[in-house]
Design an enzyme around this catalytic site. Structure first.
Site, PDB file in Angstrom:
ATOM      1  N   ASP A  88      26.120  27.740  36.421  1.00 55.18           N
ATOM      2  CA  ASP A  88      26.648  26.674  37.287  1.00 55.18           C
ATOM      3  C   ASP A  88      26.091  25.332  36.835  1.00 55.18           C
ATOM      4  OD1 ASP A  88      25.891  25.682  40.727  1.00 55.18           O
ATOM      5  OD2 ASP A  88      27.463  25.010  39.328  1.00 55.18           O
ATOM      6  N   ASP A 132      26.923  23.589  42.614  1.00 56.59           N
ATOM      7  CA  ASP A 132      27.577  23.964  43.891  1.00 56.59           C
ATOM      8  C   ASP A 132      27.377  25.453  44.185  1.00 56.59           C
ATOM      9  OD1 ASP A 132      31.059  24.400  42.735  1.00 56.59           O
ATOM     10  OD2 ASP A 132      29.129  25.206  42.025  1.00 56.59           O
ATOM     11  N   ASP A 150      30.730  27.673  36.456  1.00 58.11           N
ATOM     12  CA  ASP A 150      31.861  26.840  36.047  1.00 58.11           C
ATOM     13  C   ASP A 150      31.958  26.738  34.528  1.00 58.11           C
ATOM     14  OD1 ASP A 150      29.783  24.334  37.490  1.00 58.11           O
ATOM     15  OD2 ASP A 150      29.793  24.997  35.378  1.00 58.11           O
ATOM     16  N   ASP A 163      42.309  35.871  31.024  1.00 61.84           N
ATOM     17  CA  ASP A 163      42.699  36.988  31.883  1.00 61.84           C
ATOM     18  C   ASP A 163      44.124  36.710  32.379  1.00 61.84           C
ATOM     19  OD1 ASP A 163      40.351  38.959  33.637  1.00 61.84           O
ATOM     20  OD2 ASP A 163      42.530  39.252  33.722  1.00 61.84           O
ATOM     21  N   ASP A 218      45.606  42.240  33.364  1.00 63.01           N
ATOM     22  CA  ASP A 218      45.175  42.892  34.590  1.00 63.01           C
ATOM     23  C   ASP A 218      46.198  43.919  35.067  1.00 63.01           C
ATOM     24  OD1 ASP A 218      44.872  42.321  37.962  1.00 63.01           O
ATOM     25  OD2 ASP A 218      43.093  42.697  36.739  1.00 63.01           O
ATOM     26  N   GLU A 240      44.576  46.417  30.848  1.00 63.59           N
ATOM     27  CA  GLU A 240      43.800  47.204  31.813  1.00 63.59           C
ATOM     28  C   GLU A 240      44.787  48.177  32.467  1.00 63.59           C
ATOM     29  OE1 GLU A 240      41.064  46.784  35.845  1.00 63.59           O
ATOM     30  OE2 GLU A 240      43.016  45.786  35.644  1.00 63.59           O
ATOM     31  N   HIS A 272      33.369  43.568  35.713  1.00 64.84           N
ATOM     32  CA  HIS A 272      33.156  42.943  37.030  1.00 64.84           C
ATOM     33  C   HIS A 272      33.601  43.848  38.174  1.00 64.84           C
ATOM     34  CE1 HIS A 272      37.264  42.466  35.925  1.00 64.84           C
ATOM     35  NE2 HIS A 272      37.565  42.171  37.171  1.00 64.84           N
ATOM     36  N   ASP A 273      34.129  45.038  37.833  1.00 68.42           N
ATOM     37  CA  ASP A 273      34.571  46.000  38.856  1.00 68.42           C
ATOM     38  C   ASP A 273      33.679  47.234  38.929  1.00 68.42           C
ATOM     39  OD1 ASP A 273      38.117  45.514  38.078  1.00 68.42           O
ATOM     40  OD2 ASP A 273      36.809  44.478  39.508  1.00 68.42           O
TER      41      ASP A 273
HETATM   42  O1  TEU Z   1      41.237  45.838  38.757  1.00 66.67           O
HETATM   43  C1  TEU Z   1      42.122  46.882  38.941  1.00 66.67           C
HETATM   44  C2  TEU Z   1      41.453  48.053  39.421  1.00 66.67           C
HETATM   45  O2  TEU Z   1      41.789  49.112  39.095  1.00 66.67           O
HETATM   46  C3  TEU Z   1      40.306  47.847  40.275  1.00 66.67           C
HETATM   47  O3  TEU Z   1      40.657  47.212  41.391  1.00 66.67           O
HETATM   48  C4  TEU Z   1      39.761  49.120  40.677  1.00 66.67           C
HETATM   49  O4  TEU Z   1      40.631  49.827  41.400  1.00 66.67           O
HETATM   50  C5  TEU Z   1      38.617  48.930  41.499  1.00 66.67           C
HETATM   51  O5  TEU Z   1      37.983  47.795  41.297  1.00 66.67           O
HETATM   52  C6  TEU Z   1      37.720  50.002  41.152  1.00 66.67           C
HETATM   53  O6  TEU Z   1      36.925  50.050  42.190  1.00 66.67           O
HETATM   54  C7  TEU Z   1      41.818  44.613  38.403  1.00 66.67           C
HETATM   55  C8  TEU Z   1      40.714  43.582  38.321  1.00 66.67           C
HETATM   56  O7  TEU Z   1      39.820  43.968  37.329  1.00 66.67           O
HETATM   57  C9  TEU Z   1      40.062  43.529  39.687  1.00 66.67           C
HETATM   58  O8  TEU Z   1      38.933  42.689  39.682  1.00 66.67           O
HETATM   59  C10 TEU Z   1      41.084  43.021  40.673  1.00 66.67           C
HETATM   60  O9  TEU Z   1      40.527  43.075  41.942  1.00 66.67           O
HETATM   61  C11 TEU Z   1      42.343  43.878  40.629  1.00 66.67           C
HETATM   62  O10 TEU Z   1      42.787  44.189  39.325  1.00 66.67           O
HETATM   63  C12 TEU Z   1      43.489  43.131  41.268  1.00 66.67           C
HETATM   64  O11 TEU Z   1      43.821  42.022  40.477  1.00 66.67           O
END
Ligand code: TEU
Length: 580
Positions: free
Chosen positions: A32, A36, A40, A109, A217, A276, A348-349
Site C-alpha cells: 500500500d 489507506d 495499490d 485477470d 476466471d 481457471e 487467493h482462494d
Molecule cells: O474462483 C472460482 C472458484 O472456483 C472459487 O470460487 C472456488 O469455488 C472457491 O473459492 C473455492 O473455495 C474464481 C476466483 O478465483 C474467485 O476469487 C472468485 O470469487 C470467483 O471466481 C468468482 O469470480
C-alpha cells in the site's frame, strides 16, 4: 509438432511459457503506497526489484478494475479502467513499463463469466424487459405456481458458490437473473454474440495497451447447458447441485476457439493465457490446451486442492499423500504428449500450503521448501502466490468478525442458521477460508509488516515479526533463497522444464518421489511429507545417493541421515542429478 523433430529442436520450438514461472499478486494485500490500508499499483511498482530478484518471469494481477468490491474485485463494474482504490490508468501504464523494463511480463485477470450488478451493461439490462441488453444476462420468469421472490420460485434450484440460490428476483421487471457467485455478480449470457464481441474488443484494448495475456476466471462456466434445468438435491440440502449444468457446457470449445481467433491470433507478442476451470478433467484439459486447437495455453485444475475435503470445502479431512500422488501423477501423464499443466499450491482462494500440507510450526521453513521443491520439479508452469516464497502461514482468526471474505462469512451464517455448531463452523473457516491467503504481505517486522502506514483492511498475521521478506532475503537458508534457486533451475537446467515425468512409490504414504528425464540428464526427486525420518525405497537408491545433489532443503549444518539407500530427515527433500 513434426514427427521427426529431435528433442533439441523440440525444445527450441516450445512456447516461452514452458520455462516461465508466474508470480500472482493480490493487489489488495500486496503493498500500500498511499496509506489507506489497501494495496495499490504504486505499491506493486515499489516492489518490482524484489520480484525481479526472485527471478519470476510473469506477474499475474488479480483484478484492479473499478468494482464495488463485493467479491474483492471479481465483480467488475468497468472493464477498461482502474479502481481509484488501486490507482489510475497512468499508474497502471507506469507499472507495466516497470515490469517490461525488468524483462518480466504482466498478465491481467479476465472476469467475464459475470460482471458486477453495478456495470452499465447490467444497469441497462435490468432497466426493462425490452432493453436491447436484456439478453446480455440470464433473465427468467418465476417458477410456475410459486410466489415470486419466495424460496422455491427460482427458475432452477441451483445453489450458489457463495451459499443460497443462484437466482435473484428483480421486483421492477418481475423476473429473476442468474448469478452463480454473489447476487452482485450476474452471469453474462455468452450465447449472445454481442456479449462475446464486446468482451473480445475489451481484451484487444488491454493487449493493445501492452499487457501480456490473461488469467481467465471460471472460464469453463461461460457455456451453460440449455435449457436450464434443476440439479440434484442432496439430503439435508435446500438447493440443488447445478455444476454439471453450468460448467463445461456444449459450446465451451467453440467460444474459446472464437476468442482465440478474435483476440490472440495474428499477434506477434509472446502472450500467455490460463483458464481457471473448476471441475475440469484431464481429458478435457488435453482438448483445451492442445496447441493445434488454439484455445488456451494451460488451465487451473482443482483436483489436488480438494483432496483434504470430504462432502465439500468445509468438511475438512487430512491429506492422504497417496491421493495427492495419484492425482498429480495422472495430470502429469495425461498432458505429457499434448497440452500443458499449470502447477500451483496457493492462490487467493486457497489456504496457505505450509499450514495445509506442511508443518507451519517447528518445521515451517523446511516443509515450505519441501513443498516448493516437489511442485517446481514437476512438468508444467509453476505459479507462486505472494508470500509463498517466504513461507507465510494461515492466520489466527479468532471470531467470525475477523473474516472479510463473503464466501466465508456467507457460509458461516448459512451453516449456523441451519443449526450447525458455530465453533465447528469457525474451525473449518480457520483451516479453509480464502482469507488465510489474503492477509497482507509481510515485508518486514514493523507495525503492519511494512504493508501500509495506515490500518490494513485485513489484519496482518502477528507472526510477521518472524516471517517477513526482509529477514528472508537476508537469510541464505530461507524459503525465499530456496524459491530463488528453484526458479533458477527452471531457467538453467533443461530437464526441469522439458523433461518427461515418471511417478515413483505411488503406494508410499510418507514419501513423494519421481523421475524427470531429458536427453542425457535425469533427476530423482524424493520428499518426506512427515515429521519423522523415513526411507525412500526407490530403485538404485544406493547408487542415487552417490550422485550429485542438485538441491536439498536442510538448513546449513543440519545432519543428513546416513543410508544405506536414501533416508530422509523430517520434511526433507532432495533433488539428485545424473547424466545417463
Ligand atoms: O474462483 C472460482 C472458484 O472456483 C472459487 O470460487 C472456488 O469455488 C472457491 O473459492 C473455492 O473455495 C474464481 C476466483 O478465483 C474467485 O476469487 C472468485 O470469487 C470467483 O471466481 C468468482 O469470480
Amino acid at each position: 509438432m513434426p514427427e521427426n523433430t529431435n528433442s533439441t529442436e523440440r525444445v527450441a520450438l516450445t512456447p516461452w511459457w514452458r520455462t516461465a514461472v508466474v508470480y500472482q499478486v493480490y493487489p489488495r494485500s500486496f503493498a500500500d503506497a498511499d496509506g489507506d490500508g489497501i494495496g495499490d499499483l504504486r505499491g506493486i511498482a515499489s516492489r518490482l526489484d524484489y520480484l525481479q530478484d526472485l527471478g519470476v518471469d510473469v506477474l499475474w494481477l488479480s483484478p484492479v478494475y473499478p468494482s464495488p468490491q463485493d467479491d474483492n474485485g471479481y465483480d467488475i463494474s468497468d472493464y477498461q479502467d482502474i479502481d481509484p482504490t488501486f490507482g489510475t490508468l497512468a499508474e497502471f501504464d507506469a507499472l507495466l513499463e516497470g515490469v517490461h523494463e525488468r524483462g518480466m511480463k504482466l498478465v491481467m485477470d479476465l472476469v467475464v463469466n459475470h460482471t458486477s450488478d453495478e456495470h452499465a451493461w447490467f444497469a441497462e439490462s435490468r432497466s426493462s424487459k425490452d432493453s436491447p441488453k436484456r439478453d446480455w444476462y440470464w433473465w427468467r420468469p418465476p417458477r410456475e405456481g410459486r410466489t415470486p421472490g419466495e424460496p422455491g420460485a427460482e427458475p432452477t434450484n441451483w445453489k450458489s458458490f457463495f451459499s443460497g440460490p443462484t437466482w435473484e428476483y428483480d421486483e421492477e421487471t418481475e423476473e429473476y437473473y442468474l448469478h452463480l457467485f454473489s447476487r452482485k455478480q450476474p452471469d453474462l449470457n455468452w450465447e449472445n454474440p454481442e456479449v462475446r464481441h464486446a468482451v473480445y474488443a475489451m481484451m484487444r484494448w488491454w493487449l493493445d495497451r501492452g499487457v501480456d495475456g490473461f488469467r481467465m476466471d471460471v472460464i469453463n462456466m461461460i457455456s451453460k447447458t440449455l435449457p436450464l434445468t434443476d440439479g440434484t438435491v442432496q439430503d439435508g440440502e435446500r438447493y440443488g447441485e447445478g455444476f454439471n449444468l453450468f460448467a463445461g457446457g456444449p459450446r465451451i470449445h467453440e467460444f474459446l476457439a472464437e476468442m482465440h481467433a478474435e483476440v490472440f491470433a495474428g499477434r506477434s507478442a509472446e502472450l500467455l493465457t490460463v483458464g481457471e476451470m473448476p471441475g475440469v478433467t484431464v481429458e478435457e484439459a488435453r482438448l483445451f490446451t492442445d496447441p493445434e486447437r488454439a484455445e488456451v495455453d494451460m488451465v487451473f485444475q482443482f483436483e489436488h486442492v480438494a483432496l483434504d475435503q470430504g462432502a465439500g470445502k468445509w468438511d475438512v479431512r487430512g491429506l492422504d499423500l497417496r491421493d495427492l500422488k495419484a492425482s498429480l501423477g495422472r495430470w502429469q501423464e495425461g498432458l505429457a504428449e499434448i497440452g500443458w499443466n499449470s502447477l500451483y499450491w496457493n492462490n487467493h482462494d486457497q489456504p496457505r500450503i505450509v499450514s495445509r500440507f506442511g508443518d507451519d510450526g517447528e518445521h515451517r521453513v523446511r516443509s515450505a521448501k519441501m513443498l516448493g521443491t516437489v511442485l517446481h520439479m514437476h512438468r508444467g508452469t509453476p505459479y507462486v502466490y505472494q508470500g509463498e516464497e517466504i513461507g507465510m502461514t494461515n492466520a489466527p482468526f479468532a471470531g467470525i468478525e475477523d473474516f472479510e471474505d463473503l464466501e466465508s462469512v456467507n457460509h458461516y451464517h448459512h451453516a449456523v442458521d441451519a443449526g450447525e455448531d458455530p465453533g465447528s463452523v469457525l474451525a473449518a473457516l480457520r483451516t479453509m477460508s480464502r482469507d488465510n491467503a489474503r492477509t497482507p504481505m509481510q515485508w518486514d517486522d514493523s507495525a503492519h509488516a511494512g504493508f501500509t502506514a495506515g490500518t490494513p483492511w485485513l489484519a496482518v498475521n502477528p507472526n510477521h515479526r518472524e516471517i517477513n521478506a526482509a529477514r528472508a532475503v537476508a537469510d541464505p537458508d530461507s524459503v525465499h533463497a530456496h524459491y530463488r534457486r528453484l526458479i533458477d533451475l527452471r531457467h538453467t537446467v533443461p530437464v526441469v522444464a522439458h523433461g518427461d515425468f515418471e511417478m515413483l512409490l505411488p503406494d508410499d504414504p510418507h514419501v513423494y518421489a519421481f523421475l524427470r528425464r531429458h536427453e542425457s540428464e535425469e533427476l530423482l526427486v524424493v520428499a518426506n511429507f512427515t515429521g519423522d525420518e523415513v526411507g525412500a525405497e526407490v530403485k538404485d537408491a544406493d547408487q542415487w545417493s552417490g550422485e550429485e545433489l542438485l538441491l536439498g532443503n536442510l538448513e546449513q549444518g543440519a545432519r543428513r541421515p546416513d543410508g544405506p539407500g536414501i533416508v530422509l530427515a523430517p520434511w526433507e527433500a532432495r533433488v539428485y542429478r545424473r547424466v545417463v
